[in-house]
Design a protein around this motif. Structure first.
Motif, mmCIF file in Angstrom:
data_model
loop_
_atom_site.group_PDB
_atom_site.id
_atom_site.type_symbol
_atom_site.label_atom_id
_atom_site.label_comp_id
_atom_site.label_asym_id
_atom_site.label_seq_id
_atom_site.Cartn_x
_atom_site.Cartn_y
_atom_site.Cartn_z
ATOM 1 N N ARG A 251 -2.092 -9.064 1.071
ATOM 2 C CA ARG A 251 -1.296 -10.284 1.149
ATOM 3 C C ARG A 251 -1.415 -11.067 -0.164
ATOM 4 O O ARG A 251 -0.459 -11.702 -0.607
ATOM 5 N N MET B 114 8.225 -6.512 6.430
ATOM 6 C CA MET B 114 8.456 -5.158 5.928
ATOM 7 C C MET B 114 7.512 -4.851 4.765
ATOM 8 O O MET B 114 6.868 -3.801 4.738
ATOM 9 N N VAL B 115 7.411 -5.773 3.832
ATOM 10 C CA VAL B 115 6.539 -5.553 2.663
ATOM 11 C C VAL B 115 5.077 -5.469 3.109
ATOM 12 O O VAL B 115 4.323 -4.604 2.665
ATOM 13 N N ALA B 116 4.689 -6.371 4.017
ATOM 14 C CA ALA B 116 3.288 -6.428 4.449
ATOM 15 C C ALA B 116 2.869 -5.183 5.226
ATOM 16 O O ALA B 116 1.669 -4.908 5.357
ATOM 17 N N ALA B 117 3.840 -4.438 5.751
ATOM 18 C CA ALA B 117 3.504 -3.207 6.478
ATOM 19 C C ALA B 117 3.256 -2.042 5.520
ATOM 20 O O ALA B 117 2.983 -0.933 5.951
ATOM 21 N N HIS B 118 3.358 -2.293 4.227
ATOM 22 C CA HIS B 118 3.092 -1.264 3.222
ATOM 23 C C HIS B 118 1.692 -1.454 2.640
ATOM 24 O O HIS B 118 1.069 -2.498 2.846
ATOM 25 N N PRO B 119 1.210 -0.461 1.911
ATOM 26 C CA PRO B 119 -0.147 -0.582 1.362
ATOM 27 C C PRO B 119 -0.232 -1.596 0.222
ATOM 28 O O PRO B 119 -0.281 -1.239 -0.949
ATOM 29 N N ILE B 120 -0.205 -2.855 0.579
ATOM 30 C CA ILE B 120 -0.305 -3.950 -0.395
ATOM 31 C C ILE B 120 -0.994 -5.120 0.298
ATOM 32 O O ILE B 120 -0.697 -5.425 1.459
ATOM 33 N N ALA C 6 5.388 -4.184 -8.500
ATOM 34 C CA ALA C 6 6.651 -3.773 -7.871
ATOM 35 C C ALA C 6 7.303 -4.970 -7.187
ATOM 36 O O ALA C 6 8.517 -5.176 -7.301
ATOM 37 N N LYS D 139 -0.275 -2.081 -8.892
ATOM 38 C CA LYS D 139 1.036 -1.427 -9.010
ATOM 39 C C LYS D 139 2.022 -2.054 -8.033
ATOM 40 O O LYS D 139 3.158 -2.370 -8.384
ATOM 41 N N ALA D 140 1.531 -2.220 -6.786
ATOM 42 C CA ALA D 140 2.409 -2.757 -5.747
ATOM 43 C C ALA D 140 2.773 -4.207 -6.046
ATOM 44 O O ALA D 140 3.914 -4.629 -5.794
#
Lengths: 274, 329
Positions: free
Chosen positions: A97, A89-95, A6, A2-3
């Motif tokens: 690398r 910022m993106v990497a600090a979310h549940p996704i 996104a 999902k991520a």
């Protein structure tokens, strides 16, 4: 997943609104239109019908311009996001690398395909008046190989971006890579040819090591039953593996050129400071 | 109950030591200020606590999750606003926030709803559908802070949130941060400004060269400086050494001369007014003309001077806010 989707949606929306992609799409569209009109004009001058010269011009355009676009788009992606703080910022979310790399690639591939579709769409409008049923397969191969080779360029660009220190460095390396693939390898082979006798394996490697050459041969394969337009590498492939085998090999090479840099980029991003 | 626990955290980048054994403990529902100059290790600490970097040694747990072994789960419960406003300038403010919602695995509908809430809260609703590149610096920072809240994090990390903002935008952002804290969010804030830490943080840790050199409330830290600071500037720069000789012994604990500005600063404890008068008298007796004299609150520089004996001058910042490895004597 999902991520990753996104991120893909984000990249696609951002890319299609960027001046670079907009300018590239318009330029590519204009080039396709110009090459098509000139090709058809030459054909009519000879009193012939069909789309041959126009399609040949589009092949050259298709194997050179979309890979360059893909390389530059890919090169600017992760390196640019890192510079702007977006990557952290993106990497600090549940996704993961890897998902960031996959999402970035998919989004930009969407933008690239839109650009190619616009260019070939304009050319198709012109060609529709003169194309015959038997022209459909070559035109399909042209569009397919152009998308594939552009996508391979994008994969390499994203790979470069994962390692680059900044956007400028990534763009410089991407340009250098394009020159090597578009001109450098052919020149090197031409220079080496008198001294080194490339055997069958050498010819095969020379094709597989250059996705642009693989794309060019793939685009011309349906129209060149005798292999005359394919050049020495293409003729060898056709002779050795037949049309289906050669096609599969070329598609495999382009897929590998796309997937390998992405896998390396995913691993690099997992280890690098974002 | 501690929501952030850090023990012996170390991180080096090649020869550069960023963190040299940091220990921290942050209670739930409080604001913890990490105060220090550039290169002190604040950003590296935040990057480790938000799973962006792996530590070389030490333990760190946030909201009960180990930052290395349970990074994926931890990312569901934290928010981060970094030093630069991390927004996509080609997308609208609303699209940026929706995107962050999707990164938290929210459904498109829920992401849209929360984006709307955040836009209202941060006074960005009117500009919501404009590309973010048209936003002012303050609006971009508010949008960035708003993005860190879309996932309704238990713990929020703000890395120098007001650096580069004009005074008005800074005050506005402070109000927003205070509101968040009232709602129970645990906040770890890094800053170079003592005033900012003073206004927002319940507890402050002062970081220098990768180590925590002091911790306490703002009042406790200021008490270590000695209350207020007397700042003196003389009209004739050539007479600064003379003026310093006349007044440096006035306060309870030394003072310093800034060679760049010619300013003489002296911690004066709670006896500021009397010592100000005394300083004027002494300088007048020496025939030294004053350009400016004032009593002011201590700055980060004053705190550093008191705690470390050196000023918190900005050293060239190595990569990732780090410093060179100190050599053994």
């Amino acid at each position: 997943m999902k991520a990753a989707l996104a991120v893909a949606g984000w990249e696609l929306r951002g890319a299609v609104r960027s001046r670079f992609v907009l300018g590239a799409a318009l330029t590519f569209g204009a080039m396709c239109l110009g090459v098509t009109l000139l090709g058809l004009d030459a054909l009519r001058g000879l009193g012939l019908a069909g789309v041959g010269p126009a399609a040949a011009g589009l092949v050259n355009l298709g194997v050179l311009v979309p890979p360059l676009l893909g390389l530059l788009l890919g090169a600017a992606s992760l390196a640019g996001a890192r510079e702007r703080g977006l990557l952290a910022m993106v990497a600090a979310h549940p996704i993961s690398r890897g998902a960031i790399v996959a999402g970035t690639f998919l989004g930009l591939a969407g933008a690239l395909w839109t650009t190619v579709a616009l260019g070939f769409g304009l050319a198709s409008l012109v060609l529709a008046g003169v194309a015959r049923v038997r022209d459909l397969a070559p035109l399909g191969a042209l569009v397919g190989s152009t998308l594939a080779v552009g996508t391979a360029g994008l994969g390499v660009g994203v790979g470069i971006s994962a390692f680059a220190r900044g956007r400028s460095q990534a763009a410089a390396v991407a340009l250098a890579a394009w020159f090597v693939l578009a001109l450098g390898m052919d020149l090197a082979l031409a220079g080496l040819a008198p001294a080194v006798r490339l055997g069958p394996e050498g010819l095969l490697v020379a094709v597989l090591l250059n996705p642009l050459e693989a794309g060019r041969i793939l685009a011309l394969l349906p129209t060149s039953a005798g292999g005359t337009a394919l050049g020495p590498f293409g003729a060898f492939l056709l002779d050795r593996f037949g049309p289906a085998g050669a096609g599969a090999l070329l598609v495999g090479a382009i897929v590998a050129w796309t997937a390998a840099p992405l896998a390396i980029a995913g691993r690099a991003l997992a280890r690098r400071v974002v | 109950m501690s929501v952030i626990e850090v023990e012996g955290l170390r991180k080096s980048f090649g020869e550069v030591v960023a963190l040299d054994g940091v220990d921290l403990e942050v209670a739930e529902g409080t604001v913890f200020g990490l105060l220090g100059p550039n290169g002190a290790g604040k950003t590296t600490t935040v990057r480790i606590l938000t799973t962006l970097l792996h530590p070389d040694a030490g333990l760190a747990r946030v909201a009960g999750y180990d930052v290395v072994r349970e990074a994926e789960a931890l990312r569901h419960v934290i928010g981060l606003a970094g030093q630069a406003a991390a927004i996509d300038p080609n997308l609208t403010g609303r699209e940026n926030l929706e995107m962050v919602g999707r990164l938290y695995h929210l459904s498109p509908t829920e992401a849209r709803r929360r984006a709307g809430e955040v836009l209202e809260r941060f006074d960005l609703a009117e500009a919501a559908d404009r590309p973010a590149r048209t936003y002012s610096g303050g609006m971009r920072r508010r949008l960035d802070l708003g993005a860190s809240l879309v996932g309704r994090p238990r713990v929020l990390f703000l890395d120098e949130p007001t650096t580069g903002l004009d005074p008005r935008s800074r005050l506005e952002l402070w109000d927003v941060i205070r509101e968040l804290v009232r709602e129970g969010t645990t906040l770890l804030l890094t800053t170079q400004y003592l005033e900012e830490a003073d206004r927002l943080a319940d507890v402050i840790a002062v970081v220098d060269r990768g180590r925590v050199i002091a911790r306490g409330t703002a009042d406790e830290l200021k008490a270590r400086v000695g209350g207020e600071v007397l700042a003196v500037r003389v009209s004739d720069r050539s007479r600064v050494p003379e003026a310093a000789g006349a007044i440096l012994g006035l306060g309870p604990g030394g003072g310093k001369v800034d060679n760049n500005t010619g300013e003489i600063t002296i911690p004066v404890g709670g006896d500021g007014t009397r010592l100000l008068v005394e300083a004027v008298r002494r300088l007048d007796a020496e025939g030294i003309e004053l350009a400016d004299i004032s009593l002011r609150r201590p700055t980060l520089d004053d705190v550093f001077l008191a705690l470390t004996g050196h000023a918190a001058e900005e050293a060239p910042t190595p990569p990732n806010g780090t410093r060179r490895r100190r050599r053994s004597p």
